[in-house]
Write an enzyme that holds these catalytic residues in place. Structure first.
Site, mmCIF file in Angstrom:
data_model
loop_
_atom_site.group_PDB
_atom_site.id
_atom_site.type_symbol
_atom_site.label_atom_id
_atom_site.label_comp_id
_atom_site.label_asym_id
_atom_site.label_seq_id
_atom_site.Cartn_x
_atom_site.Cartn_y
_atom_site.Cartn_z
ATOM 1 N N SER A 82 -48.401 1.291 -5.744
ATOM 2 C CA SER A 82 -49.853 1.252 -5.923
ATOM 3 C C SER A 82 -50.658 1.442 -4.657
ATOM 4 O O SER A 82 -51.811 1.854 -4.722
ATOM 5 C CB SER A 82 -50.256 -0.071 -6.582
ATOM 6 N N ASP A 379 -58.205 -6.991 -3.766
ATOM 7 C CA ASP A 379 -57.938 -7.670 -5.038
ATOM 8 C C ASP A 379 -56.787 -8.644 -4.831
ATOM 9 O O ASP A 379 -56.381 -8.883 -3.698
ATOM 10 C CB ASP A 379 -57.683 -6.638 -6.141
ATOM 11 N N HIS A 382 -53.816 -6.116 -3.209
ATOM 12 C CA HIS A 382 -53.949 -4.946 -2.332
ATOM 13 C C HIS A 382 -54.965 -5.162 -1.228
ATOM 14 O O HIS A 382 -55.989 -5.824 -1.437
ATOM 15 C CB HIS A 382 -54.381 -3.716 -3.144
#
Length: 416
Positions: A82, A379, A382
């Site tokens: 991600s 978040d 991340h």
């Protein structure tokens, strides 16, 4: 007496199950914009599934053109999860998505609209590509626009939730594992032959392209440490056995890329995954504490990854593998956040739940901070663009503690 790794694994099951059960309705609301129905077995584990690594990735415009090198533009071929995913998951029926607001709020090329990047702005790969003179961001492989000459600037194969092992991230329903990402590069490789001809294509891939690999954290967070779904692996494998399995698979995947003419590689190790806001929140830790078990597993893996890099440099003629010590680089930002202008390294800018807004992923109903450049974490999982900028600077300029045997500018300009 300090509990053993196996004892810590078992004690974590009850805690995770309770948290996931109580939050299931929140996760279902996040899923609804994707027109997906959560699988009955997995819906209560959405939080663990959305544990996406704090780790590292690099996308670099690559170097040398025959003789002088010196910053000649090339291509970046990006593999990972991600932190690198620039939109591949937008085209998958998956529970791991970042193409919802307010993700991308500071990403200027899109006017602040979400693109599928799991951060508020640019990824580390975006920033490094810009600094090395890359004219375009590497296009996601699954994007319909990833055809023609655009692929000569690079292609992004990364996928949120992806891992070294094919079983990693299955809670997301769909994701691209490292094996699949390498399969997709095989397709790209044939396309480059058609565009340039066999001889020039080989030179382009070997001399003017950097292959960035940022993967491994999900193999712990969304596989080995994931309650219920990984219980079989826990019974059959010790932590060291699982790490050895990861290294063996990664060696095979990197060798496949080498056989497809890849020669310039950068590999990031696993970051301090026990320090992300999610882990601090569910374990009710103080602001300066991290969860020991995930970090211990990361360090076991990292030690063997460093050995693998040395072995590949010795055994694959003509290849250069650069090692990025992401663990220490990210930990430095977390421990000394105020030194770098941040006001917190424990609380997520975008998220909900608990002391550190670290349980419910970033989405339209999340609490959003105003000072996004003062948060290390965007978040629960991340880093923010501000943190990415500092990480990218180290990888570009190169403190040997963090990137060795050379930095990214040197790798780009390396004559093979």
């Amino acid at each position: 007496m300090i509990p053993t790794v196996d004892q810590q694994l078992q004690s974590g099951l009850t805690k995770h199950k309770s948290i996931f059960t109580s939050l299931s309705d929140n996760y279902k609301s996040l899923i609804s914009p994707f027109n997906l129905s959560p699988p009955s077995m997995d819906s209560n584990h959405m939080a663990a599934g959305l544990l996406l690594l704090v780790a590292f990735t690099v996308a670099a415009a690559a170097g040398a053109d025959g003789g002088d090198g010196g910053g000649t533009l090339g291509a970046s071929y990006i593999f990972g999860d991600s932190l690198v995913d620039a939109g591949n998951n937008n085209f998958l029926p998956t529970l791991s998505k970042a193409n919802i607001k307010p993700n991308g709020i500071d990403f200027k090329p899109s006017g602040g609209n979400p693109t599928g990047r799991y951060t508020n702005g640019r990824t580390i790969g975006d920033i490094i590509g810009e600094e090395l003179g890359q004219p375009h961001y590497a296009v996601p492989f699954l994007d319909p626009n990833s055809t023609g000459e655009v692929i000569l600037h690079g292609v992004n194969y990364a996928s949120g939730g992806g891992g070294i092992m094919n079983a990693t991230g299955r809670i997301f329903v769909n994701r691209l594992s490292m094996d699949i990402q390498v399969d997709y590069f095989t397709i790209t490789r044939k396309q480059i032959d058609k565009l340039l001809g066999a001889s020039k294509a080989r030179e382009h891939v070997m001399k003017k392209s950097i292959f960035s690999i940022s993967i491994g954290s999900n193999d712990f967070l969304n596989n080995y440490l994931l309650p219920v779904l990984s219980i079989g692996a826990r019974v059959s494998q010790t932590p060291d056995g699982f790490v050895d399995d990861l290294i063996g698979h990664l060696r095979s995947q990197l060798t496949r890329l080498y056989k497809l003419d890849a020669r310039k590689f950068i590999l990031g190790n696993v970051g301090p995954i026990g320090c992300i806001p999610y882990q601090r929140t569910i374990n009710q830790l103080n602001e300066n504490e991290c969860v020991a078990l995930p970090n211990e597993l990361a360090l076991r893996y990292n030690a063997k990854l460093k050995d693998l890099v040395a072995q590949l440099n010795d055994n694959l003629p003509g290849a250069t593998f650069v090692h990025a010590n992401v663990y220490d680089l990210v930990l430095e930002l977390i421990v000394n956040y105020d030194k770098y202008g941040f006001k917190t390294a424990s609380k997520a800018c975008c998220g909900n739940g608990g002391q550190y807004a670290g349980i419910i992923p970033c989405g339209p109903t999340s609490t959003l901070c105003e000072d996004r450049d003062k948060h290390v974490f965007w978040d629960p999982y991340h880093p923010s663009e501000a943190a990415n900028l500092l990480i990218a600077k180290q990888l570009l300029q190169g403190d040997p503690k963090y990137v060795s045997p050379m930095n990214l500018k040197q790798l780009r300009d390396l004559n093979l």
